[in-house]
Design a protein around this motif. Structure first.
Motif, PDB file in Angstrom:
ATOM      1  N   LYS A 134       0.840  -1.197   0.000  1.00 47.31           N
ATOM      2  CA  LYS A 134       0.000   0.000   0.000  1.00 47.31           C
ATOM      3  C   LYS A 134       0.878   1.251   0.000  1.00 47.31           C
ATOM      4  N   ILE A 135       0.545   2.191  -0.898  1.00 51.23           N
ATOM      5  CA  ILE A 135       1.226   3.482  -0.940  1.00 51.23           C
ATOM      6  C   ILE A 135       0.166   4.575  -0.839  1.00 51.23           C
ATOM      7  N   TYR A 136       0.347   5.484   0.092  1.00 54.56           N
ATOM      8  CA  TYR A 136      -0.591   6.588   0.252  1.00 54.56           C
ATOM      9  C   TYR A 136      -0.265   7.698  -0.742  1.00 54.56           C
ATOM     10  N   PHE A 137      -1.310   8.255  -1.366  1.00 50.98           N
ATOM     11  CA  PHE A 137      -1.109   9.313  -2.350  1.00 50.98           C
ATOM     12  C   PHE A 137      -0.324  10.484  -1.758  1.00 50.98           C
ATOM     13  N   ASN A 138      -0.585  10.778  -0.504  1.00 56.60           N
ATOM     14  CA  ASN A 138       0.061  11.921   0.130  1.00 56.60           C
ATOM     15  C   ASN A 138       1.570  11.738   0.285  1.00 56.60           C
ATOM     16  N   ASP A 139       2.033  10.483   0.208  1.00 57.34           N
ATOM     17  CA  ASP A 139       3.470  10.218   0.354  1.00 57.34           C
ATOM     18  C   ASP A 139       4.224  10.316  -0.973  1.00 57.34           C
ATOM     19  N   ILE A 140       3.500  10.309  -2.090  1.00 53.70           N
ATOM     20  CA  ILE A 140       4.145  10.331  -3.406  1.00 53.70           C
ATOM     21  C   ILE A 140       4.566  11.754  -3.757  1.00 53.70           C
ATOM     22  N   VAL A 141       5.829  11.913  -4.144  1.00 53.67           N
ATOM     23  CA  VAL A 141       6.352  13.219  -4.558  1.00 53.67           C
ATOM     24  C   VAL A 141       6.316  13.329  -6.079  1.00 53.67           C
ATOM     25  N   LEU A 142       6.918  12.359  -6.753  1.00 54.22           N
ATOM     26  CA  LEU A 142       6.880  12.327  -8.215  1.00 54.22           C
ATOM     27  C   LEU A 142       7.120  10.910  -8.701  1.00 54.22           C
ATOM     28  N   ILE A 143       6.804  10.689  -9.975  1.00 54.89           N
ATOM     29  CA  ILE A 143       6.968   9.379 -10.596  1.00 54.89           C
ATOM     30  C   ILE A 143       7.745   9.568 -11.890  1.00 54.89           C
ATOM     31  N   GLU A 144       8.763   8.740 -12.072  1.00 57.21           N
ATOM     32  CA  GLU A 144       9.638   8.852 -13.241  1.00 57.21           C
ATOM     33  C   GLU A 144       9.563   7.577 -14.071  1.00 57.21           C
ATOM     34  N   ALA A 145       9.481   7.722 -15.389  1.00 53.57           N
ATOM     35  CA  ALA A 145       9.461   6.573 -16.293  1.00 53.57           C
ATOM     36  C   ALA A 145      10.884   6.123 -16.597  1.00 53.57           C
ATOM     37  N   SER A 180       3.232  15.232  -7.999  1.00 57.85           N
ATOM     38  CA  SER A 180       2.178  15.523  -7.033  1.00 57.85           C
ATOM     39  C   SER A 180       1.979  17.035  -7.000  1.00 57.85           C
ATOM     40  N   ILE A 181       0.766  17.481  -7.271  1.00 56.95           N
ATOM     41  CA  ILE A 181       0.502  18.921  -7.352  1.00 56.95           C
ATOM     42  C   ILE A 181       0.818  19.614  -6.030  1.00 56.95           C
ATOM     43  N   ASP A 182       0.479  18.983  -4.934  1.00 60.37           N
ATOM     44  CA  ASP A 182       0.707  19.595  -3.619  1.00 60.37           C
ATOM     45  C   ASP A 182       2.187  19.733  -3.275  1.00 60.37           C
ATOM     46  N   LYS A 183       3.042  18.954  -3.956  1.00 55.90           N
ATOM     47  CA  LYS A 183       4.472  18.988  -3.630  1.00 55.90           C
ATOM     48  C   LYS A 183       5.245  19.996  -4.492  1.00 55.90           C
ATOM     49  N   ILE A 184       4.556  20.663  -5.423  1.00 54.08           N
ATOM     50  CA  ILE A 184       5.219  21.642  -6.289  1.00 54.08           C
ATOM     51  C   ILE A 184       5.601  22.874  -5.473  1.00 54.08           C
ATOM     52  N   LYS A 185       6.879  23.253  -5.546  1.00 47.76           N
ATOM     53  CA  LYS A 185       7.362  24.436  -4.819  1.00 47.76           C
ATOM     54  C   LYS A 185       7.200  25.701  -5.656  1.00 47.76           C
ATOM     55  N   GLU A 245      -6.935  12.601 -10.551  1.00 47.64           N
ATOM     56  CA  GLU A 245      -6.555  13.757 -11.361  1.00 47.64           C
ATOM     57  C   GLU A 245      -6.434  15.023 -10.523  1.00 47.64           C
ATOM     58  N   SER A 246      -7.144  15.060  -9.412  1.00 48.81           N
ATOM     59  CA  SER A 246      -7.105  16.249  -8.563  1.00 48.81           C
ATOM     60  C   SER A 246      -5.795  16.374  -7.789  1.00 48.81           C
ATOM     61  N   LEU A 247      -5.015  15.284  -7.733  1.00 46.44           N
ATOM     62  CA  LEU A 247      -3.791  15.286  -6.933  1.00 46.44           C
ATOM     63  C   LEU A 247      -2.513  15.191  -7.756  1.00 46.44           C
ATOM     64  N   PHE A 248      -2.613  14.658  -8.981  1.00 44.84           N
ATOM     65  CA  PHE A 248      -1.404  14.403  -9.761  1.00 44.84           C
ATOM     66  C   PHE A 248      -1.526  14.970 -11.169  1.00 44.84           C
ATOM     67  N   LEU A 249      -0.365  15.300 -11.726  1.00 44.78           N
ATOM     68  CA  LEU A 249      -0.325  15.968 -13.020  1.00 44.78           C
ATOM     69  C   LEU A 249       0.846  15.428 -13.832  1.00 44.78           C
ATOM     70  N   ARG A 250       0.557  15.028 -15.060  1.00 49.09           N
ATOM     71  CA  ARG A 250       1.645  14.600 -15.940  1.00 49.09           C
ATOM     72  C   ARG A 250       2.206  15.829 -16.640  1.00 49.09           C
ATOM     73  N   VAL A 251       3.509  16.028 -16.522  1.00 49.19           N
ATOM     74  CA  VAL A 251       4.141  17.227 -17.072  1.00 49.19           C
ATOM     75  C   VAL A 251       5.120  16.908 -18.200  1.00 49.19           C
ATOM     76  N   HIS A 252       5.380  15.622 -18.392  1.00 45.49           N
ATOM     77  CA  HIS A 252       6.380  15.186 -19.370  1.00 45.49           C
ATOM     78  C   HIS A 252       6.119  13.710 -19.620  1.00 45.49           C
ATOM     79  N   ARG A 253       6.538  13.191 -20.764  1.00 46.73           N
ATOM     80  CA  ARG A 253       6.330  11.760 -21.020  1.00 46.73           C
ATOM     81  C   ARG A 253       7.031  10.895 -19.977  1.00 46.73           C
TER      82      ARG A 253
END
Length: 233
Positions: A141-152, A195-200, A182-190
């Motif tokens: 189990k991974i909580y959405f709030n713990d995710i910072v970013l995802i890399e391919a 995580s939108i909340d983690k954007i500085k 969709e309310s929490l995460f955003l794809r910005v690149h292939r």
């Protein structure tokens, strides 16, 4: 939440041990026991269950063959004396893989994991605050709030989480994006989901998140701008 289950194992003593373990778990309802794999397969085709305890080495049909042949696949926990089948078992999305002999505490851990997965399946249309992903040969189990970013990374993705090490998972970006709100995460690149909340900070061309600067590709610039500007209103 109760889970109905059956057990298939060609060893009667192993079945009796499983039966005694199952009867100690309040939420498990044992429907049937089979020493014959083909009879167990026929039963499953006409009586769907939530959870299947399945031996691998059996005459006539192996547990791997049996489970692969099912059109409607329940959650499965493989039980076997042969640890070398573990990788093949987990490739079938097994909940867990119990190597005989196993104690009740290990059995209980496996069925609790199955219960969590079943609850997730039943509630997947609701807004959850977590997802399950498979790594280290088990579902975690991974909580959405713990995710910072995802890399391919080719056929894998790397999930960066706060306060812990990144994890590597065999999954596509498209598949993981379908599991994220969709309310929490955003794809910005292939190659990046953030995580939108983690954007500085951000501008037209890049996003600062954690200690990394992520380029916003031309393909996603308009979408990123619309989503982030909507947060300013």
């Amino acid at each position: 939440m109760n889970m109905n289950c059956i057990a298939i194992d060609d060893e009667p003593l192993a079945l009796q041990l499983l039966k005694s373990y199952i009867e100690k778990i309040d939420f498990l309802q044992l429907e049937n026991l089979f020493t014959d794999g083909l009879q167990g397969k026929e039963y499953l085709e006409n009586h769907p269950v939530d959870l299947l305890f399945l031996d691998i080495q059996m005459p006539d049909i192996t547990g791997i063959q049996l489970f692969s042949s099912l059109k409607e696949k329940p959650l499965v926990i493989f039980t076997t004396a042969f640890s070398n089948y573990a990788a093949e078992g987990f490739n079938l999305d097994a909940v867990d893989y119990l190597v005989k002999p196993f104690h009740f505490e290990r059995f209980e851990k496996a069925v609790n994991k199955a219960k969590e997965l079943q609850e997730f399946r039943l509630n997947k249309t609701k807004e959850n605050d977590f997802l399950f992903v498979k790594y280290d040969y088990q579902w975690n189990k991974i909580y959405f709030n713990d995710i910072v970013l995802i890399e391919a990374l080719d056929d894998y993705i790397k999930i960066y989480q706060k306060d812990t090490h990144p994890i590597l998972i065999h999954m596509s970006m498209k598949a993981i994006m379908e599991k994220l709100p969709e309310s929490l995460f955003l794809r910005v690149h292939r190659s990046y989901i953030v995580s939108i909340d983690k954007i500085k900070s951000w501008n037209k061309n890049s996003i600062q998140i954690s200690d990394q600067e992520i380029t916003i590709s031309n393909t996603y610039q308009k979408q990123v701008q619309e989503v982030l500007e909507s947060r300013l209103k």
